[in-house]
Write a protein that holds these residues in place. Structure first.
Motif, short mmCIF file in Angstrom:
data_model
loop_
_atom_site.label_atom_id
_atom_site.label_comp_id
_atom_site.label_asym_id
_atom_site.label_seq_id
_atom_site.Cartn_x
_atom_site.Cartn_y
_atom_site.Cartn_z
N UNK A 8 -28.64 51.72 1.12
CA UNK A 8 -28.71 50.76 2.23
C UNK A 8 -27.88 51.23 3.41
N UNK A 9 -26.76 51.84 3.14
CA UNK A 9 -25.87 52.30 4.19
C UNK A 9 -26.49 53.45 4.99
N UNK A 10 -27.34 54.24 4.33
CA UNK A 10 -28.00 55.36 5.01
C UNK A 10 -29.15 54.90 5.88
N UNK A 11 -29.67 53.71 5.62
CA UNK A 11 -30.87 53.25 6.30
C UNK A 11 -30.51 52.39 7.50
N UNK A 33 -40.48 45.54 12.41
CA UNK A 33 -41.26 46.59 11.75
C UNK A 33 -40.63 47.00 10.42
N UNK A 34 -41.04 46.33 9.36
CA UNK A 34 -40.52 46.61 8.02
C UNK A 34 -41.18 47.83 7.38
N UNK A 35 -42.15 48.41 8.05
CA UNK A 35 -42.82 49.59 7.50
C UNK A 35 -41.95 50.84 7.56
N UNK A 36 -40.83 50.78 8.31
CA UNK A 36 -40.00 51.97 8.45
C UNK A 36 -38.94 52.09 7.36
N UNK A 44 -39.09 46.70 0.26
CA UNK A 44 -37.89 47.51 0.00
C UNK A 44 -36.66 46.61 -0.06
N UNK A 45 -36.59 45.62 0.84
CA UNK A 45 -35.47 44.68 0.83
C UNK A 45 -35.42 43.90 -0.48
N UNK A 46 -36.59 43.41 -0.91
CA UNK A 46 -36.66 42.62 -2.14
C UNK A 46 -36.27 43.46 -3.34
N UNK A 47 -36.81 44.67 -3.43
CA UNK A 47 -36.51 45.52 -4.58
C UNK A 47 -35.02 45.82 -4.66
N UNK A 155 -32.87 39.59 6.13
CA UNK A 155 -33.82 39.79 7.22
C UNK A 155 -33.66 38.75 8.32
N UNK A 156 -33.31 37.51 7.95
CA UNK A 156 -33.15 36.46 8.96
C UNK A 156 -31.95 36.76 9.86
N UNK A 157 -30.84 37.15 9.27
CA UNK A 157 -29.65 37.48 10.06
C UNK A 157 -29.93 38.66 10.98
N UNK A 158 -30.69 39.63 10.49
CA UNK A 158 -31.04 40.79 11.30
C UNK A 158 -31.88 40.38 12.51
#
Length: 345
Positions: A8-11, A33-36, A44-47, A155-158
């Motif tokens: 997560x820190x790398x992304x 854009x969650x495809x990135x 990816x967030x859920x997993x 995702x909401x905070x983002x």
């Protein structure tokens, strides 16, 4: 835990794109854009959250086989995280799952276990986990509790942080679909926790139990029909779906979902899957409502995944025709709306 957190820190955070609309409308539409993500989708967030939840609860050890019921992007992302921490992963899915999805799961080292129909996935995943001494992640139960709705870069905070310098930083609407229901639960709870006036709209494709279950208040509603729009819609009301945090649900025809995804590409060059099209069909109806009411403001939705996974379905004219879908009327509705601001559909 360290490996998952380091990933997560790398992304970097995902981008918030502006959809081009006439300036005099006074309404801004944003596409997150969650495809990135590294595995190419919102899932990816859920997993990541599901793996962290299982790790901190002691359900996954170095020798645990991780099992999931999923034929879509969740399984792709979970295979990625299983490989990241070095445990075996099995995805239970219908035989009709697209070869693109199967290939992606296997590319990350996952194994695909097939059943004849979608409703069989749940019990078969439970059986495999039990007999192997493994752990069933069960996204449809745990999605709403695995993500911290109070913040911690959900995702909401983002979205809220990225809108801070925009003309309308507090959106009128956030529009999402529901597969597990985890994303809508997280966003709806966060908006209430932050005491924001933003309303949450959830779009739902044909064959899904979510809209009729929400409208009727029947929490055990079932249709028994799989959704043609991958990633969203379920044949039953899933445990992670939280109807009480949703302000509005919008049913969307499958032809409209596909037409809107193709329309996005034609207008912006962004190539997205069918669930993004479902989102946009709902967005344009809400924007048209704002224009009728003389309201200025902003609306946010998600690009859930990229269109390259759907070359042989939503972007294949032969597949669309075989499904008995006519996209032309829906495309005409979209063209008319962007030209006039009026929704006639």
């Amino acid at each position: 835990m360290r490996r998952v957190e380091a990933d997560a820190n790398r992304s970097a955070d995902t981008h918030l794109h502006v959809f081009p609309l006439p300036e005099d409308w006074g309404v801004d539409v944003y596409l997150k854009d969650e495809s990135v993500h590294p595995t190419g989708s919102l899932k990816h967030r859920l997993a990541r959250s599901l793996f962290l939840y299982a790790l901190v609860n002691g359900h996954i050890t170095p020798t645990t086989t991780v099992v999931e019921a999923s034929s879509g992007s969740t399984a792709v992302s979970e295979a990625y995280f299983a490989r990241l921490i070095g445990v075996p992963f099995v995805a239970v899915m219908p035989r009709a799952t697209s070869p693109e999805k199967i290939s992606l799961i296997e590319r990350y080292g996952g194994r695909c276990h097939f059943v004849d129909t979608a409703p069989e996935m749940y019990s078969e995943a439970e059986r495999l986990a039990r007999e192997s001494g493994g752990h069933y992640l069960d996204q449809f139960t745990h999605a709403e509790r695995a993500t911290d709705w109070r913040g911690n870069n959900n995702i909401a905070e983002s979205i809220v942080a990225q809108l801070a310098l925009e003309p309308h930083p507090v959106p009128d609407w956030v529009v999402v679909g529901a597969g597990t229901g985890g994303t809508s639960a997280t966003i709806g709870r966060y908006l209430r926790y932050r005491r924001m006036p933003t309303r949450l709209a959830v779009v739902d494709p044909e064959g899904s139990a979510f809209f009729p279950g929400w409208a009727s208040g029947a929490h055990d509603y079932q249709t028994g029909r799989p959704s043609r729009i991958e990633g969203i819609g379920r044949p039953r009301m899933e445990p992670s779906f939280v109807p009480s945090v949703i302000d509005l649900m919008i049913p969307v025809p499958d032809a409209a979902s596909i037409a809107a995804a193709r329309h996005l590409r034609a207008v912006t060059g962004r190539w997205a899957g069918g669930s993004t099209g479902t989102n946009l069909w709902g967005v344009w109806q809400l924007v048209a409502r704002m224009l009728r009411e003389g309201r200025r403001g902003s609306v946010v939705t998600l690009i859930c995944d990229g269109g390259e996974r759907y070359r042989h379905s939503y972007y294949d004219d032969a597949w669309v025709a075989a499904q008995g879908l006519d996209l032309a009327p829906c495309t005409a509705t979209l063209d008319r709306f962007l030209a006039t601001g009026e929704w006639v559909g």
